[in-house]
Structure formats: structure tokens, C-alpha cells
Motif scaffolding. Structure first.
Motif, PDB file in Angstrom:
ATOM      1  N   UNK A 140       0.837  -1.203   0.000  1.00  0.00           N
ATOM      2  CA  UNK A 140       0.000   0.000   0.000  1.00  0.00           C
ATOM      3  C   UNK A 140       0.870   1.251   0.000  1.00  0.00           C
ATOM      4  N   UNK A 141       1.889   1.284   0.851  1.00  0.00           N
ATOM      5  CA  UNK A 141       2.784   2.442   0.899  1.00  0.00           C
ATOM      6  C   UNK A 141       3.419   2.696  -0.466  1.00  0.00           C
ATOM      7  N   UNK A 175      14.586  -6.196  12.507  1.00  0.00           N
ATOM      8  CA  UNK A 175      14.344  -4.793  12.779  1.00  0.00           C
ATOM      9  C   UNK A 175      12.923  -4.552  13.228  1.00  0.00           C
ATOM     10  N   UNK A 176      12.575  -3.299  13.475  1.00  0.00           N
ATOM     11  CA  UNK A 176      11.218  -2.971  13.923  1.00  0.00           C
ATOM     12  C   UNK A 176      10.191  -3.207  12.825  1.00  0.00           C
ATOM     13  N   UNK A 177       8.936  -3.217  13.224  1.00  0.00           N
ATOM     14  CA  UNK A 177       7.864  -3.412  12.263  1.00  0.00           C
ATOM     15  C   UNK A 177       7.772  -2.254  11.277  1.00  0.00           C
ATOM     16  N   UNK A 178       7.046  -2.486  10.214  1.00  0.00           N
ATOM     17  CA  UNK A 178       6.877  -1.486   9.162  1.00  0.00           C
ATOM     18  C   UNK A 178       5.892  -0.414   9.630  1.00  0.00           C
ATOM     19  N   UNK A 179       6.217   0.845   9.349  1.00  0.00           N
ATOM     20  CA  UNK A 179       5.344   1.952   9.685  1.00  0.00           C
ATOM     21  C   UNK A 179       5.514   3.080   8.692  1.00  0.00           C
ATOM     22  N   UNK A 180       4.662   4.069   8.796  1.00  0.00           N
ATOM     23  CA  UNK A 180       4.709   5.184   7.857  1.00  0.00           C
ATOM     24  C   UNK A 180       6.031   5.938   7.976  1.00  0.00           C
ATOM     25  N   UNK A 181       6.440   6.267   9.200  1.00  0.00           N
ATOM     26  CA  UNK A 181       7.651   7.066   9.379  1.00  0.00           C
ATOM     27  C   UNK A 181       8.903   6.337   8.893  1.00  0.00           C
ATOM     28  N   UNK A 182       9.132   5.062   9.268  1.00  0.00           N
ATOM     29  CA  UNK A 182      10.314   4.367   8.725  1.00  0.00           C
ATOM     30  C   UNK A 182      10.306   4.293   7.201  1.00  0.00           C
ATOM     31  N   UNK A 183       9.113   4.085   6.627  1.00  0.00           N
ATOM     32  CA  UNK A 183       9.053   3.996   5.162  1.00  0.00           C
ATOM     33  C   UNK A 183       9.392   5.339   4.523  1.00  0.00           C
TER      34      UNK A 183
END
Length: 205
Positions: free
Chosen positions: A25-26, A55-63
Motif C-alpha cells: 500500500x505504501x 528490525x522494527x515493524x513497518x510503519x509510515x515514518x520508517x518507510x
């Protein structure tokens, strides 16, 4: 294996699957600008690779942070993919309009399309934050059709499957960049592992 560890493994796999779809989606949203489509896909691959590595889960800010690095990695990643797509589209229109030598041109176009798809996926899978697109594309060009034919075949199967799914269910186009990124990361990891194994087998100087 205990029940708790089995449940944790299942939960982890479902979490990864959800992150893969979320990355799809991103990527679809970030590709609206057209020239940002390739860096958006490469960012998805890089973030998914980090996620699989613990690593950490996927999120808007990391993407968004990863996408910003992909966009700053040089103009080649922004300009070359749309230019290649435009040239192939013009050639396809010329063949459809009845250009002389259509069988030969159609064959050449099909080969060029396959090569372009493989080059793009290899480059997206090989990009890491901090690398420049020019170097990444040159490295990908050295891989296509040479070092890892099995990986090339796997990538083409993944693309063919994605096209078939979108044809049957067009709404899945919003999600399929994620699974395609997963296939790209898997093939890249396979290639990296093979290279490392080859270096370990080399005799000392």
C-alpha cells in the motif's frame, strides 16, 4: 517445540505477512508521482530486508525515511526507469500500429522487456541506504542473465504471478508491490549467500 513458541512463530509470520501487504500500500501511494515509483519500490525492499533481519515493524515514518534516502540516491533512479518504460511503450504502440517486420520487432521487444524488468528488480533489491543509483544499476546489469539464472527465473515467475493476479483481481494492484518486494529481497538474499559461500570456498592467497 512448546505451544508458546509455536504461537510466537505463527504470530511472527502473520505479522511479517501484514507488513508485506502494508508495504504494498505504501509503495502504491508513493508511486503516484510516476518517477517516484522505482525509488518507492526500492525503499519497500530495503525496509522489508531490515524487518526480516529483526528490525522494527513497518510503519509510515520508517518507510518515509527510507524513501527519502532512495530519492536522494541520485537522479538515475528517478529518470532511467520512466525513460525505459516510455521507450518500450512507444515501441509496443508502433508494433500494434503495424510497423514493418512486426514478428522480429515483437520478439526484440519481449526480450528487452524481460531484461528491463530483471534489471529493475535486481537494482531495487540490491539498493541499500547510502548507495548511489548509478553504482547499483551497474551492479545489477552485471547480474542479469549471467551470475544467477535461477534467481532471474524466480523473479520472472513472481512478476508473471503478480500480473496474473492483477488481471483477475484488479483491486489487488494496491497490494502486490509488497509481495513482489518480498520475492525480490528473497532472491537478493539468495544471491548474497551464494557469493559469500563462494568466497569461503576460495583457497587462501
Amino acid at each position: 517445540m512448546s505451544t508458546s513458541s509455536t504461537r510466537a512463530t505463527v504470530d511472527g509470520r502473520f505479522g511479517l505477512f501484514a507488513d508485506v501487504l502494508l508495504l504494498g500500500v505504501f509503495t502504491a501511494v508513493a508511486s503516484v508521482g510516476v518517477i517516484t515509483a522505482f525509488p518507492a519500490f526500492a525503499a519497500a525492499c530495503a525496509l522489508l530486508r531490515e524487518r526480516v533481519a529483526g528490525g522494527p515493524g513497518v510503519g509510515v515514518r520508517p518507510y518515509l525515511l527510507c524513501l527519502a534516502q532512495a530519492l536522494r540516491a541520485g537522479p538515475a533512479g528517478l529518470l532511467i526507469p520512466p525513460a525505459v518504460a516510455a521507450v518500450l511503450a512507444v515501441d509496443a504502440l508502433a508494433i500494434a500500429a503495424g510497423a514493418p517486420g512486426r514478428p522480429v520487432l515483437a520478439t526484440a521487444l519481449a526480450i528487452a522487456l524481460l531484461a528491463a524488468v530483471l534489471l529493475g528488480l535486481r537494482a531495487a533489491g540490491g539498493w541499500r541506504p547510502g548507495l548511489r543509483w548509478g553504482a547499483v544499476l551497474r551492479g545489477a546489469a552485471r547480474q542479469v542473465g549471467r551470475r544467477d539464472l535461477g534467481g532471474d527465473a524466480l523473479l520472472l515467475v513472481a512478476v508473471g504471478t503478480a500480473v496474473a493476479v492483477v488481471t483477475l483481481l484488479p483491486i489487488t494492484a494496491l497490494l502486490l508491490a509488497g509481495p513482489l518486494a518480498a520475492a525480490t529481497v528473497a532472491v537478493d538474499a539468495r544471491n548474497v549467500s551464494a557469493v559469500r559461500a563462494g568466497w569461503r570456498r576460495r583457497p587462501p592467497c
